[in-house]
Scaffold this motif. Structure first.
Motif, mmCIF file in Angstrom:
data_model
loop_
_atom_site.group_PDB
_atom_site.id
_atom_site.type_symbol
_atom_site.label_atom_id
_atom_site.label_comp_id
_atom_site.label_asym_id
_atom_site.label_seq_id
_atom_site.Cartn_x
_atom_site.Cartn_y
_atom_site.Cartn_z
ATOM 1 N N ALA A 1 0.830 -1.213 0.000
ATOM 2 C CA ALA A 1 0.000 0.000 0.000
ATOM 3 C C ALA A 1 0.859 1.254 0.000
ATOM 4 N N GLN A 2 2.009 1.203 0.694
ATOM 5 C CA GLN A 2 2.894 2.359 0.743
ATOM 6 C C GLN A 2 3.481 2.689 -0.631
ATOM 7 N N GLN A 3 3.388 1.741 -1.564
ATOM 8 C CA GLN A 3 3.943 1.945 -2.903
ATOM 9 C C GLN A 3 2.891 2.417 -3.907
ATOM 10 N N LEU A 4 1.658 2.619 -3.461
ATOM 11 C CA LEU A 4 0.618 3.113 -4.370
ATOM 12 C C LEU A 4 0.989 4.508 -4.874
ATOM 13 N N PRO A 5 0.626 4.839 -6.115
ATOM 14 C CA PRO A 5 1.030 6.130 -6.713
ATOM 15 C C PRO A 5 0.223 7.313 -6.188
ATOM 16 N N THR A 6 0.603 7.821 -5.022
ATOM 17 C CA THR A 6 -0.141 8.902 -4.386
ATOM 18 C C THR A 6 0.458 10.282 -4.645
ATOM 19 N N GLY A 7 1.678 10.340 -5.157
ATOM 20 C CA GLY A 7 2.342 11.624 -5.383
ATOM 21 C C GLY A 7 1.730 12.394 -6.536
ATOM 22 N N ARG A 8 1.773 13.715 -6.447
ATOM 23 C CA ARG A 8 1.243 14.540 -7.530
ATOM 24 C C ARG A 8 1.926 14.226 -8.857
ATOM 25 N N GLU A 9 3.221 13.877 -8.781
ATOM 26 C CA GLU A 9 3.987 13.602 -10.003
ATOM 27 C C GLU A 9 3.699 12.227 -10.583
ATOM 28 N N GLN A 10 2.879 11.421 -9.914
ATOM 29 C CA GLN A 10 2.598 10.058 -10.368
ATOM 30 C C GLN A 10 1.237 9.947 -11.052
ATOM 31 N N LYS A 11 0.828 11.011 -11.692
ATOM 32 C CA LYS A 11 -0.492 11.073 -12.316
ATOM 33 C C LYS A 11 -0.667 9.995 -13.382
ATOM 34 N N ALA A 12 0.375 9.757 -14.170
ATOM 35 C CA ALA A 12 0.291 8.758 -15.236
ATOM 36 C C ALA A 12 0.094 7.354 -14.666
ATOM 37 N N GLU A 13 0.789 7.056 -13.571
ATOM 38 C CA GLU A 13 0.639 5.747 -12.931
ATOM 39 C C GLU A 13 -0.759 5.577 -12.353
ATOM 40 N N ARG A 14 -1.296 6.657 -11.780
ATOM 41 C CA ARG A 14 -2.655 6.589 -11.232
ATOM 42 C C ARG A 14 -3.678 6.377 -12.336
ATOM 43 N N LYS A 15 -3.482 7.056 -13.450
ATOM 44 C CA LYS A 15 -4.407 6.898 -14.580
ATOM 45 C C LYS A 15 -4.432 5.452 -15.067
ATOM 46 N N LYS A 16 -3.261 4.858 -15.139
ATOM 47 C CA LYS A 16 -3.165 3.463 -15.570
ATOM 48 C C LYS A 16 -3.876 2.541 -14.581
ATOM 49 N N LEU A 17 -3.691 2.784 -13.281
ATOM 50 C CA LEU A 17 -4.334 1.968 -12.260
ATOM 51 C C LEU A 17 -5.845 2.141 -12.308
#
Length: 260
Positions: A75-91
């Motif tokens: 869970a600590q590795q989930l893409p929560t950073g503002r700069e991780q928008k692309a990873e969140r979109k994929k998820l």
């Protein structure tokens, strides 16, 4: 034709076997290792699979980073950073929004996390024990945008997804603490369990000087048993930290949630 054996494996006249589910397929492949076996051998494999599938899942293990449960570490590795928008979109698009409507139901979040954690850990039940934490995170995230019109009221939107992941991290952490206090493994904490946990709580940054008084603050209905939602509300206010890291942006919103 194909015969059904123990609701698990179908075999044909030539000895071909067909598992009845993905779980059976995985385990049957491990057991049989080929595609042509006699009916007796298939029956034996089916019985072994039936016994495996009937066993209760093992308790959560402390095999993650620093003795932490693996599901907390992931869970600590989930893409929560503002700069991780692309990873969140994929998820969001590939694993969670299975209806492609831009909204996430609780069932979609639960299923998506299960698949995501399985891909990382190889454990098909990595989030099985985390449903109370997933529920709390989902309830906290929906409506964070302030838009409660139409579908927005009941689902997590794309704009609320980052906060959902932030809340999942925090509630998974609190749930790990809750599980350590719950020595009876009944999804509840009684006063004796709480009183025995003073040392652990100190290690997590919470000093309790009056255990009875603090337990009373959690036990809203006075029933002598504290559930996870009661514990997590108390732990957030007391700043309990199982994972020594900087708070994620947006985590402070959990302190402003309406009281139960």
């Amino acid at each position: 034709g194909l015969k059904l054996i123990d609701d698990t494996i179908e075999i044909g006249e030539e000895g071909d076997w067909t598992p009845r589910s993905e779980l059976a397929k995985r385990d049957a492949t491990r057991i049989l290792g080929a595609h042509k076996y006699s009916e007796d051998e298939a029956r034996k494999a089916a019985e072994e699979l039936r016994q495996r599938m009937a066993r209760p899942p093992p308790p959560p293990t402390l095999d993650g980073m620093g003795g932490m449960p693996a599901w907390v570490t992931i869970a600590q590795q989930l893409p929560t950073g503002r700069e991780q928008k692309a990873e969140r979109k994929k998820l969001f698009d590939n694993l969670m929004d299975i209806n492609w409507n831009g909204f996430l139901s609780l069932a979609e979040v639960d299923k998506g996390l299960s698949v995501h954690f399985k891909l990382i850990s190889g454990d098909p039940i990595a989030t099985k024990y985390c449903k109370p934490a997933i529920l709390r995170a989902f309830q906290a995230a929906k409506n964070c945008s302030g838009n409660t019109e139409g579908e927005n009221e009941h689902y997590v939107t794309r704009g609320e997804f980052r906060l959902l992941l932030v809340f999942i991290q925090r509630y998974f952490e609190l749930f790990a603490a809750f599980k350590r206090l719950d020595t009876g493994i009944d999804q509840r904490i009684n006063y004796d369990e709480f009183k025995m946990a003073m040392s652990s709580l100190r290690g997590w940054g919470v000093v309790v000087r009056n255990p009875a008084k603090e337990f009373g603050k959690m036990d809203h209905d006075g029933g002598g048993q504290v559930l996870f939602d009661e514990f997590s509300e108390w732990a957030l206010k007391r700043g309990l930290e199982l994972v020594d890291d900087e708070p994620e942006e947006g985590e402070e919103r959990l302190l402003r949630l309406p009281k139960r």
